[in-house]
Design an enzyme around this catalytic site. Structure first.
Site, PDB file in Angstrom:
ATOM      1  N   LYS A  41       2.632   8.146   0.853  1.00  0.00           N
ATOM      2  CA  LYS A  41       3.871   7.724   0.180  1.00  0.00           C
ATOM      3  C   LYS A  41       4.114   8.557  -1.067  1.00  0.00           C
ATOM      4  O   LYS A  41       5.209   9.085  -1.281  1.00  0.00           O
ATOM      5  CB  LYS A  41       3.767   6.236  -0.205  1.00  0.00           C
ATOM      6  CG  LYS A  41       4.868   5.779  -1.146  1.00  0.00           C
ATOM      7  CD  LYS A  41       4.791   4.308  -1.447  1.00  0.00           C
ATOM      8  CE  LYS A  41       4.059   3.955  -2.707  1.00  0.00           C
ATOM      9  NZ  LYS A  41       4.738   4.285  -3.963  1.00  0.00           N
ATOM     10  N   ASN A  42       3.096   8.671  -1.902  1.00  0.00           N
ATOM     11  CA  ASN A  42       3.324   9.306  -3.207  1.00  0.00           C
ATOM     12  C   ASN A  42       3.438  10.826  -3.119  1.00  0.00           C
ATOM     13  O   ASN A  42       3.795  11.469  -4.104  1.00  0.00           O
ATOM     14  CB  ASN A  42       2.223   8.894  -4.195  1.00  0.00           C
ATOM     15  CG  ASN A  42       2.410   7.447  -4.638  1.00  0.00           C
ATOM     16  OD1 ASN A  42       3.455   6.855  -4.400  1.00  0.00           O
ATOM     17  ND2 ASN A  42       1.387   6.876  -5.256  1.00  0.00           N
ATOM     18  N   CYS A  74       7.494  -0.991  -9.380  1.00  0.00           N
ATOM     19  CA  CYS A  74       6.683  -2.192  -9.582  1.00  0.00           C
ATOM     20  C   CYS A  74       6.539  -2.524 -11.063  1.00  0.00           C
ATOM     21  O   CYS A  74       6.347  -1.623 -11.882  1.00  0.00           O
ATOM     22  CB  CYS A  74       5.298  -1.998  -8.975  1.00  0.00           C
ATOM     23  SG  CYS A  74       5.303  -1.993  -7.182  1.00  0.00           S
ATOM     24  N   ARG A 134       5.613   1.550 -18.330  1.00  0.00           N
ATOM     25  CA  ARG A 134       5.942   2.733 -17.540  1.00  0.00           C
ATOM     26  C   ARG A 134       7.070   3.584 -18.132  1.00  0.00           C
ATOM     27  O   ARG A 134       8.109   3.804 -17.495  1.00  0.00           O
ATOM     28  CB  ARG A 134       6.265   2.345 -16.097  1.00  0.00           C
ATOM     29  CG  ARG A 134       5.200   1.469 -15.483  1.00  0.00           C
ATOM     30  CD  ARG A 134       5.432   1.226 -14.026  1.00  0.00           C
ATOM     31  NE  ARG A 134       4.916   2.274 -13.193  1.00  0.00           N
ATOM     32  CZ  ARG A 134       5.030   2.303 -11.867  1.00  0.00           C
ATOM     33  NH1 ARG A 134       5.645   1.332 -11.251  1.00  0.00           N
ATOM     34  NH2 ARG A 134       4.532   3.293 -11.169  1.00  0.00           N
ATOM     35  N   ASP A 179      -4.280   2.273  -7.947  1.00  0.00           N
ATOM     36  CA  ASP A 179      -3.616   1.639  -6.802  1.00  0.00           C
ATOM     37  C   ASP A 179      -4.587   0.882  -5.896  1.00  0.00           C
ATOM     38  O   ASP A 179      -4.165   0.100  -5.044  1.00  0.00           O
ATOM     39  CB  ASP A 179      -2.866   2.698  -5.969  1.00  0.00           C
ATOM     40  CG  ASP A 179      -1.576   3.138  -6.645  1.00  0.00           C
ATOM     41  OD1 ASP A 179      -1.262   2.627  -7.736  1.00  0.00           O
ATOM     42  OD2 ASP A 179      -0.879   4.002  -6.084  1.00  0.00           O
ATOM     43  N   ARG A 229       7.396  -1.633   1.226  1.00  0.00           N
ATOM     44  CA  ARG A 229       7.714  -0.394   0.505  1.00  0.00           C
ATOM     45  C   ARG A 229       6.652   0.683   0.738  1.00  0.00           C
ATOM     46  O   ARG A 229       6.961   1.865   0.630  1.00  0.00           O
ATOM     47  CB  ARG A 229       7.811  -0.674  -1.000  1.00  0.00           C
ATOM     48  CG  ARG A 229       9.072  -1.418  -1.394  1.00  0.00           C
ATOM     49  CD  ARG A 229       9.168  -1.534  -2.890  1.00  0.00           C
ATOM     50  NE  ARG A 229       8.618  -0.339  -3.481  1.00  0.00           N
ATOM     51  CZ  ARG A 229       8.089  -0.263  -4.698  1.00  0.00           C
ATOM     52  NH1 ARG A 229       8.066  -1.311  -5.450  1.00  0.00           N
ATOM     53  NH2 ARG A 229       7.618   0.868  -5.148  1.00  0.00           N
TER      54      ARG A 229
END
Ligand code: UD1
Length: 422
Positions: free
Chosen positions: A22-23, A117, A122, A309, A401
């Site tokens: 994903k990232n 999230c 952030r 994560d 997601r």
């Protein structure tokens, strides 16, 4: 609202294949904007965040064909819009990659502050300062960031923290800047390397990705390419933890073992058997557990440290360990929303600032629990799979997601999980 119904207690058994990262996928899709020709991106994970980033590109006018969910052919030449609206940006954090990509390609970008999230403040100040160092005029007014540059110039940039997002965003803008850019204290995550490899496949000149000094020599013309995204390190790690938590026996395929060293080491410290294998054509990880894990301490750190994560799923495993574990979250100040839910299942976890003291209990019990963010959702899945009885996991849009075909993959390992559409 959909939810997962999971009856726990069945050891996971069998083989599972990990999807694309994903990232890595999110910035790579954005990076396609920088090419003067179409790019074919393969091994895309079929997850909500990827659907959303593709929607953003489409809304900007890019022509995108998806012959199948794991492949996107992106032609940026039809882009006419250099703006990412609040409605779009609020849907995912990675929308911030449009700042570097649009600025690098068109010298102009307007994006709303990104969503994502709720795991802490952030900020994106490193991204903005990086663009300014490259010569862009950046204004942040009412949550809308506007960046304009007549010409981007290479610069020497130092990041106060090894931020993944800022490292990648600066690489995106700098690879078409005039001259050489150095990013000092760059993030070293595997997806940073993957984005650099993709950009290099487009003709960019990026050296040192994977170390903490990245050097980029700007090139005016980047061309199209075909590129396959690396496997998802966090998805692999989540299934490794789930295998251990259910005292299962699982082979995890489509992985890069070096990316899993931190989680493998911690699982082995817990007493879990983790064997790295090579079938001759591909690598795999064999995870086997027969007993409750031993308590271990976890400190999240930038790569190659223990990934933030995986902190949340790992906390679920440690909830049933023999003894007390300390879990310290060093990256995000508010990444413990899963603790309250785990305690509702019988865990005994107390929070003290950025550290959770996890007093291991013999077992967890099924309950109605809520995913409060993506990886908290993964923690709920792990907890429900090992708990006695049935759990209902709500707010699963967070899990959608980032995890491709979660129910199908887990059912393939014998888990009793169903997705209920309300
Ligand atoms: C990315 C990942 C996320 C992962 C995290 C760490 C995406 C879309 N998200 O998030 O899944 O958990 O990396 O591996 O890829 N910071 C600042 N100012 C900035 C940027 C960051 O202070 O401008 C701080 C953050 O608050 C945090 C730390 O730096 O404390 C690391 O953040 P960063 O690596 O940038 O994470 P994200 O890109 O948000």
């Amino acid at each position: 609202m959909s939810y997962f119904k999971i009856t726990g207690g069945t050891p996971l058994y069998g083989t599972i294949a990990v999807s694309g990262s994903k990232n890595a996928a999110l910035p790579i899709v954005c990076a396609a904007v920088l090419a003067g020709e179409p790019c074919r991106i393969e091994n895309l994970p079929d997850i909500e965040d990827v659907h959303r980033i593709i929607e953003i590109l489409s809304a900007m006018g890019a022509t995108i064909e998806q012959p199948c969910p794991s492949v996107a052919v992106i032609d940026p030449r039809s882009i006419t819009e250099y703006r990412v609206s609040n409605e779009m940006a609020s849907k995912l954090r990675a929308s911030y990659y449009m700042l570097g990509a649009l600025l690098g390609r068109y010298g102009h970008a307007e994006i709303a502050q990104p969503g994502g999230c709720a795991i802490g403040q952030r900020p994106i100040d490193y991204h903005i300062n990086g663009m300014r160092s490259l010569g862009a005029n950046v204004l942040d007014r009412g949550g809308i960031i506007t960046a304009v540059a007549g010409e981007l110039r290479g610069a020497d940039i130092y990041l106060d923290m090894a931020s993944v997002g800022a490292t990648i965003n600066i690489m995106l803008a700098a690879c078409r800047a005039n001259g050489r850019t150095t990013i000092n204290n760059a993030a070293r995550e595997p997806h940073v390397v993957d984005v650099a490899n993709f950009l290099n496949a487009m003709g960019a000149s990026i050296r040192g990705a994977g170390t903490d000094v990245i050097r980029i020599t700007g090139r005016r013309d980047l061309h199209g390419c075909t590129y396959a995204i690396i496997p998802d390190q966090i998805e692999a790690g989540t299934y490794m933890v789930a295998a251990a938590a259910t005292k299962g026996d699982v082979i995890i395929k489509n992985i890069i073992p070096a990316h899993l060293e931190a989680i493998s080491a911690k699982l082995m410290e817990c007493g879990v058997e983790v064997i790295e294998g090579d079938s001759g054509t591909e690598f795999f990880m064999h995870v086997r557990a027969k007993e409750r894990p031993r308590a271990v301490n976890i400190r999240t750190l930038p790569y190659p440290g223990f990934p933030t994560d995986l902190q949340q799923p790992m906390t679920s495993l440690l909830a049933v360990a023999y003894g007390n574990s300390f879990v310290t979250e060093n990256l995000f100040e508010d990444r413990f929303n899963h603790v309250r839910e785990l305690n509702r299942m019988g865990a005994r976890i107390t929070l003290n600032g950025r550290t959770a003291l996890v007093a291991g209990v013999e077992k967890l019990y099924g309950a109605e629990i809520t995913a409060t963010d993506l990886r908290a959702g993964a923690a709920m899945i792990v907890a429900a799979l090992m708990a006695e009885g049935t759990s209902i996991v709500r707010n699963i849009h967070y899990i959608d997601r980032g995890y491709e075909k979660l129910t199908e993959k887990l059912r393939g390992l014998g888990a009793n999980i169903t997705r209920v559409e309300e």
